[in-house]
Enzyme design. Structure first.
Site: not given
Lengths: 263, 263, 263, 263, 263, 263
Positions: F119-121
């Site tokens: 979820r590192k976006t």
């Protein structure tokens, strides 16, 4: 109203952010340069509250003289500068409308006649313009196409007047059924066919007088080309309401400015 | 622009939906009642295209005489009636601004001077008002607070003029640095300190003349209280630009109407 | 309505995108499993058009038997599968409301009485529920708090009935002024004080009868606890309108399904 | 949730704004008229906090008796009246769903079986309906098309069951792969081909029993036509989960009202 | 920024809501794992304030060492967990850009040359990326297509360079007119034709040197393929500005994590 | 995606609108300057279709060599220039991610292991980044906090591991229950307590090997600090999946440009 601030600000206020310290506090005042009827102060208070700015204001609808202070604000200096233009644009436009409405309403009111606005409003800003009409003592009339039935000439290209009124009555018992008419005869026909109101479109005072004399039981609205110059000639005939877009399309904005009083 | 249609329509147009058959086709025309400079036709075409209405229009920026047809529309009858008020409100307001701008620009243009708008615009409608200024031959000036640096009196409560210009120069090489000044001396100081432009705020023609004579290498913008009556007295001094909100705050809307021509 | 599709889809339909070729075309049909009054087909057509799906449908408001085909769709297979649930949810809910409204309206209609909905609607979906009421032959009543004045018990904690009506009359000549009353006496008082309509809240048929006998010149709306079981006992007293939320709060959705007919 | 308030309010609440003083404070209570499982109170608290209304409420998920007070509110009187309908609509719909879910879950729970909702929810309101299912003790099932893979009959028109499961396994290790089946044989095939779960669509209890006896290692979901009347006949066969839209499509809203207690 | 939280959360955080009590309070800290220039803390403070989380942070633009604490947060435990990923994603991306910008700016600054970003930014996140460039000591360059005129090769397929500059000068006195050129000759021509700035696109240092020697009175921007490895070879030639997308398209994010310190 | 175009355009593209005729048609091509895996072409097609631009493109997921043409566009010249930057920014970022994902996936794939994102976006752009991961052959992992349960260290400050898993199992049978663990012992405990998957956070290959040898029946995800340099040392241990944010936080964008080919 935050979207108005965003419209004015873009990414960020490059001037204030480079010149004013991030945590500076300040006081400011909004001063009006002309006599007017103040409007938009409720909206100013809501926007200030939302952004953490304290404020005290005069009352919407009060008549203020040139040089009066409409509002005092206190808060973060960058926030005050960020809000300046949006607050002034709202107040100047709304006070311009309220002042013009009041001018018309005072004349009509002497005869017990109401002044109403129309749907000729700036796209995206109608709420504020209708509010200013109400603040100025006017009747905001329809807010939208779904508030009331108004049968206009363009509709009557598709259906007869009598049939139009019959169909319109079926929409909802909560909706007024009004017909825009262009002759005395059409006005009488509309009344007879069951309309709640007739809008006399571009009638001379003489024609209005004839309608007022012959019609009964329906509201009469006079509309078309009404200005401060000619309103009295209609108002003295005592229709129920006179509607005009003059306060929205022709009245000037009231001039105001914001001044930082204590940096 | 669909949000403008929704603002006007609400849930649904109770009149048209009860009187006009769902699949009726019609033609309509938009006619202008006063001579004006047309504006808003590009936006009209975009909105019509979006809703499946075919249209042909005159050109934005063209001067049209009273009674001219600005646009012919063809499509679903209910859609035409749904769009009527929104299209007219856009065209009437934008053409009013373009017409007023043209009037000012023609005077100033005789002296090679440009006329610019300001950020005194209706909240939520600025794009359209800036577009109308451009269509009328004016300079739209800053779109927002983030396009250029404009150091105003309120900013100078927090920082000295010289320091303000120094800081402002650090924002971006792409941003003009302009200073609003209130005296001839301040104008000269700003120029000397490195501003790209000075805005002479509420100067008399004599003061402007003095600045024009003594200043060099910076753009001079004259601002404050400019109207069609006094613009020439400033324009003949040949500042680079004269800015005013008069076309947005004081010029009337152009009167127009839409008529169903073939139901 | 695209926001409804997005609500159902999230990032992407992981099932269809992994199983169905990107450019597959298909046909599908929507079949109803119970007899009902169809509603939502206009909205289905608009949504399909927007996403490039061709469709033919039955008419909104038509009574269809169990097993009938409401719509045939043709287009990109993934798009059809993407739309399936949203289309069905709209149609099932709206047809449920239209069917229930029709059932009530048929009974009331025998006595010349209209059936209206209320503002008890699903938040975010009111347009569709009001539309379904209209499709079913009902009166959609107020769309919002700004369409008409409705003075309720809670308002009368702040102001007397007589004063409330006086103030309400000042809002706009386009707005109906209605008063919710809880006794025969209050109904008569409201009528006498100038209300356009009275809403008899939770009255017995006997009380309604008494009001109908004594009141004149105002619309009478019966409201509170109306169901298919008791509507006739009120309708035969011939109030102008009977309002109820039963079609929105108690009537079941109509069961339907979508079937791919030609992959 | 503010958009729900705006949907209900329109421009402004013409009744409250004309009858209730701008700065009046009041207390109000929300009372339930039928025994139910309360839901929507967390959402009520969030909306009240956002608008500066103080409130105390019972707990979501608690069973309350007819006449109980679900919430006490205190704040600006116009704000309370503005919120009234939106709060009630949320609470009435959500409590209706929670109550129906609880009823089903209590039966199924006796056999250790879970009750799940479906994607048959009101467009635009799914978050609230899924929340109500959870509050009622149900399993909210898929929130959207992107949470899990569910291979349905319509998908199998484009690909074989075995190939579908193989492709679906490639989507993400975080997504369940479930197959809707219409026969015992198809259920066994899906399990053997690697599905995580099978949804037995419209199976008789006898068919479910056969699947439960022969299948192993996959979750079994029973679906199709489940109501309070027949749920026990399935639950006693101990599938892992029984899913139904009954609580969303057939259960009535809970009746409630808001009363100003201290103006 | 709430839309970023919603993008990450979906309906609700199923993990925190099932494991952490609704009213649990907690403290958390955000720690950076690498030396960097911190950016995004202003945005973090705004988002925390909006959601009722108290926080103290270091300053944007400060250089921090590996292991430093950038922020301490205190508030509702579920809210902290809900914000975790969004806050970190903002800080990690923005600090990566600020760190890279600082690295370039330090080299160029030794020669008095500014480093600017470009419009190669992540769609939907440009504000944050431009802000990070400014925090890192860079010039954010054009925010959008409407801030300044930049005549590129593609435009010159439609109009000659000289005519392009003439037309561009008519846009607004507030807009810089810059021309992207691909040869020394084109640079000189642009300057002579009245451009405010020339962008030397993919020039060798030798070509830049030639332009700097021959051109006068216009800003010179060097662009194309600038990296930390080659920036000095251009900077020592002292153009006014060197622009690059390297900090946005090639610099890594800074690694950070959030840790609950007191549950 | 229109909001991305608006973010880049502001009020209007002052350059194109002053230089390019309103009705000029043109062709353009998008060329890639480095070998890469193409991504974003489906999104390009959708955006072009929406704005009336015709296009032909290569396939998403195809490996293309430096100098290849990814897309050919044809349409209104101003529209092409308006779209240029937005299309390129989407394609460059997405292709960068797809290329990096492919690089990792090819190594892992040799051992039958999947590569997943995290979820590192970039806030606001997650859909596009997750899509690029899928196009590159990766597993997009959780889209949001509501797709699956992932119990992390921060959650275990509030509840024991065993209790956490028990509670998490109650969320929904459709949600995977995974636990982030920091030791071999914790991994085994999680498996024993009923987790579906364990995420080994920053384990050495030796620790991973030990877990793989002792654990059974749960999915094993290796995470933390994975890069192209070390992925093989983990992949050869054959966990089920290796997850990393490397393709989103560290991989460069692919360089591309758009060229007008026929004005």
């Amino acid at each position: 109203m935050l979207e108005f601030v965003r419209e004015d600000a873009g990414f960020w206020d490059v001037t204030s952010e480079s010149l004013v310290p991030e945590d500076a506090e300040a006081r400011a005042e909004i001063v009006v340069k002309q006599e007017c009827v103040a409007a938009g102060l409720r909206e100013l208070r809501a926007l200030c509250r939302h952004l953490g700015v304290e404020c005290t204001t005069t009352e919407d609808g009060s008549r203020v003289s040139a040089g009066s202070r409409l509002a005092e604000l206190q808060g973060n200096a960058r926030t005050l500068l960020l809000l300046e233009r949006t607050l002034l644009n709202m107040l100047m436009r709304m006070s311009g409308i309220a002042t013009a409405t009041r001018r018309l309403a005072e004349v009509a009111g002497r005869y017990g006649v109401r002044v109403a606005g129309t749907r000729k409003t700036t796209p995206g800003f109608r709420y504020f313009e209708k509010r200013a009409i109400a603040v100025g003592g006017g009747d905001p009339h329809r807010f939208r196409l779904d508030d009331a039935v108004l049968i206009k000439h363009n509709h009557l290209r598709f259906v007869s007047l009598r049939e139009a009124i019959r169909l319109a009555r079926g929409v909802s018992f909560t909706k007024l059924v009004e017909v825009e008419v262009s002759s005395v005869e059409q006005a009488l026909l509309a009344a007879e066919a069951g309309a709640d109101a007739v809008m006399l479109d571009n009638f001379t005072p003489e024609e209005v007088e004839r309608v007022m004399g012959e019609i009964g039981g329906v509201l009469v609205e006079v509309s078309g080309g009404i200005t401060p110059e000619n309103i009295e000639s209609y108002a003295r005939l005592k229709p129920h309401v006179i509607s005009t877009s003059w306060m929205c399309t022709s009245a000037p904005w009231v001039d105001m400015s914001m001044r930082i009083t204590e940096p």
